[in-house]
Scaffold this motif. Structure first.
Motif, PDB file in Angstrom:
ATOM      1  N   TYR A   1      34.593 -23.747-120.058  1.00 47.99           N
ATOM      2  CA  TYR A   1      35.551 -24.491-120.884  1.00 47.99           C
ATOM      3  C   TYR A   1      35.506 -25.978-120.574  1.00 47.99           C
ATOM      4  O   TYR A   1      35.450 -26.379-119.409  1.00 47.99           O
ATOM      5  N   THR A   2      35.534 -26.782-121.633  1.00 49.67           N
ATOM      6  CA  THR A   2      35.636 -28.224-121.454  1.00 49.67           C
ATOM      7  C   THR A   2      37.003 -28.537-120.856  1.00 49.67           C
ATOM      8  O   THR A   2      37.902 -27.684-120.836  1.00 49.67           O
ATOM      9  N   LEU A   3      37.199 -29.763-120.411  1.00 57.36           N
ATOM     10  CA  LEU A   3      38.488 -30.149-119.841  1.00 57.36           C
ATOM     11  C   LEU A   3      39.606 -30.174-120.879  1.00 57.36           C
ATOM     12  O   LEU A   3      40.781 -30.260-120.534  1.00 57.36           O
TER      13      LEU A   3
ATOM     14  N   TYR B   1      34.107 -26.573-112.384  1.00 51.48           N
ATOM     15  CA  TYR B   1      35.239 -26.440-111.476  1.00 51.48           C
ATOM     16  C   TYR B   1      35.544 -24.956-111.329  1.00 51.48           C
ATOM     17  O   TYR B   1      35.827 -24.266-112.302  1.00 51.48           O
ATOM     18  N   ILE B   2      35.467 -24.452-110.080  1.00 51.33           N
ATOM     19  CA  ILE B   2      35.612 -23.023-109.804  1.00 51.33           C
ATOM     20  C   ILE B   2      36.869 -22.762-108.973  1.00 51.33           C
ATOM     21  O   ILE B   2      37.679 -23.663-108.770  1.00 51.33           O
TER      22      ILE B   2
ATOM     23  N   PRO C   1      44.824 -21.202-109.113  1.00 54.80           N
ATOM     24  CA  PRO C   1      45.209 -21.023-110.512  1.00 54.80           C
ATOM     25  C   PRO C   1      44.956 -19.586-110.969  1.00 54.80           C
ATOM     26  O   PRO C   1      43.934 -18.993-110.635  1.00 54.80           O
ATOM     27  N   LYS C   2      45.881 -19.073-111.724  1.00 55.42           N
ATOM     28  CA  LYS C   2      45.752 -17.703-112.245  1.00 55.42           C
ATOM     29  C   LYS C   2      45.359 -17.689-113.718  1.00 55.42           C
ATOM     30  O   LYS C   2      44.858 -16.684-114.209  1.00 55.42           O
ATOM     31  N   VAL C   3      45.629 -18.795-114.407  1.00 57.10           N
ATOM     32  CA  VAL C   3      45.314 -18.879-115.838  1.00 57.10           C
ATOM     33  C   VAL C   3      44.530 -20.159-116.109  1.00 57.10           C
ATOM     34  O   VAL C   3      44.574 -21.112-115.326  1.00 57.10           O
ATOM     35  N   LEU C   4      43.825 -20.171-117.224  1.00 64.71           N
ATOM     36  CA  LEU C   4      42.959 -21.287-117.577  1.00 64.71           C
ATOM     37  C   LEU C   4      43.717 -22.610-117.626  1.00 64.71           C
ATOM     38  O   LEU C   4      43.226 -23.624-117.133  1.00 64.71           O
ATOM     39  N   SER C   5      44.906 -22.628-118.207  1.00 68.02           N
ATOM     40  CA  SER C   5      45.649 -23.890-118.330  1.00 68.02           C
ATOM     41  C   SER C   5      45.931 -24.515-116.963  1.00 68.02           C
ATOM     42  O   SER C   5      45.894 -25.744-116.814  1.00 68.02           O
ATOM     43  N   GLU C   6      46.185 -23.702-115.947  1.00 73.15           N
ATOM     44  CA  GLU C   6      46.427 -24.229-114.602  1.00 73.15           C
ATOM     45  C   GLU C   6      45.156 -24.850-114.021  1.00 73.15           C
ATOM     46  O   GLU C   6      45.196 -25.924-113.434  1.00 73.15           O
ATOM     47  N   ARG C   7      44.028 -24.151-114.188  1.00 74.04           N
ATOM     48  CA  ARG C   7      42.770 -24.698-113.649  1.00 74.04           C
ATOM     49  C   ARG C   7      42.359 -25.952-114.412  1.00 74.04           C
ATOM     50  O   ARG C   7      41.830 -26.892-113.827  1.00 74.04           O
ATOM     51  N   LEU C   8      42.594 -25.988-115.711  1.00 79.40           N
ATOM     52  CA  LEU C   8      42.281 -27.183-116.495  1.00 79.40           C
ATOM     53  C   LEU C   8      43.077 -28.387-115.994  1.00 79.40           C
ATOM     54  O   LEU C   8      42.536 -29.486-115.870  1.00 79.40           O
ATOM     55  N   LYS C   9      44.340 -28.182-115.687  1.00 80.75           N
ATOM     56  CA  LYS C   9      45.179 -29.279-115.189  1.00 80.75           C
ATOM     57  C   LYS C   9      44.637 -29.808-113.859  1.00 80.75           C
ATOM     58  O   LYS C   9      44.528 -31.022-113.660  1.00 80.75           O
ATOM     59  N   ILE C  10      44.256 -28.900-112.972  1.00 81.93           N
ATOM     60  CA  ILE C  10      43.720 -29.303-111.671  1.00 81.93           C
ATOM     61  C   ILE C  10      42.382 -30.014-111.846  1.00 81.93           C
ATOM     62  O   ILE C  10      42.122 -31.050-111.221  1.00 81.93           O
ATOM     63  N   ALA C  11      41.510 -29.487-112.693  1.00 84.20           N
ATOM     64  CA  ALA C  11      40.186 -30.079-112.911  1.00 84.20           C
ATOM     65  C   ALA C  11      40.302 -31.471-113.531  1.00 84.20           C
ATOM     66  O   ALA C  11      39.537 -32.376-113.188  1.00 84.20           O
ATOM     67  N   ASN C  12      41.233 -31.658-114.438  1.00 87.00           N
ATOM     68  CA  ASN C  12      41.442 -32.993-115.008  1.00 87.00           C
ATOM     69  C   ASN C  12      41.920 -33.968-113.932  1.00 87.00           C
ATOM     70  O   ASN C  12      41.487 -35.123-113.891  1.00 87.00           O
TER      71      ASN C  12
ATOM     72  N   VAL D   1      33.365 -29.162-116.504  1.00 85.65           N
ATOM     73  CA  VAL D   1      33.843 -27.988-117.225  1.00 85.65           C
ATOM     74  C   VAL D   1      34.547 -27.071-116.231  1.00 85.65           C
ATOM     75  O   VAL D   1      34.539 -27.301-115.025  1.00 85.65           O
ATOM     76  N   VAL D   2      35.130 -25.990-116.740  1.00 89.12           N
ATOM     77  CA  VAL D   2      35.961 -25.112-115.926  1.00 89.12           C
ATOM     78  C   VAL D   2      35.543 -23.656-116.131  1.00 89.12           C
ATOM     79  O   VAL D   2      35.305 -23.221-117.258  1.00 89.12           O
TER      80      VAL D   2
END
Length: 192
Positions: A30-32, A85-86, A106-117, A132-133
């Motif tokens: 997934y893109t950021l 981002y893993i 992170p348990k869901v994509l939105s959480e990992r996206l926030k951290i990766a950004n 990407v994530v």
């Protein structure tokens, strides 16, 4: 003694089955912005691709970020780069090790996206560096590439793995091997 049970429970490190000379598998990431894309879509035909993977809670990976950006700046006209981002290496709710970076896994994509950004912004990655994530619901990329807590791959222009980072006997990676792979792959050397 608390560290040993955490090591057994949360250590995801594995050598994986991918080796130099094997075809690089594609997968959805997934893109950021949360848009699904294929990993190998970041590779332009005829150019090598560097795949870097890690997370902000792994101190050695944080230490690689500035050097990775220098390598990118010197090769971006000849090679493609993607940072995936893993899973967090030392999430505070799983395996905290006293690191100043305190992030829950992170348990869901939105959480990992926030951290990766936040990771991208903190290290001031240029806009043209693809970050990407991996979706935490499946960790599909990490399951294919065995990247936790960090790993680097070089994919040749024919989508064959030409380089796979392996830790040395002190469990460290040498990011200069990424530069060495690129110099060989594109026939270009630089002294930075």
């Amino acid at each position: 003694m608390k560290t040993i049970p955490n090591y057994v429970k949360f250590n995801r490190s594995k050598p994986g089955h991918l080796q130099v000379g094997m075809q690089a598998p594609d997968c959805e990431i997934y893109t950021l912005d949360g848009v699904p894309v294929n990993l190998l879509a970041h590779k332009v035909p005829g150019r090598p691709l560097v795949i870097a993977a890690g997370s902000i809670t792994w101190p050695p990976f944080r230490a690689f970020c500035n050097r990775l950006q220098i390598i990118f700046a010197n090769f971006k006209d000849r090679a493609d780069f993607v940072l995936v981002y893993i899973s967090e290496a030392h999430a505070k709710d799983e395996w905290p090790v006293g690191d100043p970076v305190k992030i829950d896994q992170p348990k869901v994509l939105s959480e990992r996206l926030k951290i990766a950004n936040g990771f991208r912004d903190f290290f001031d990655f240029p806009e043209d560096f693809n970050i990407v994530v991996d979706d935490p619901a499946s960790n599909h990329f990490d399951n294919l590439y065995s990247c936790w807590p960090t790993r680097f791959y070089g994919v040749n222009d024919d989508n064959v793995i030409g380089y796979k980072a392996e830790p040395d006997n002190t469990h460290q990676y040498d990011i200069e091997e990424v530069k060495d792979f690129l110099e060989t792959a594109v026939g270009y050397e630089y002294d930075a």
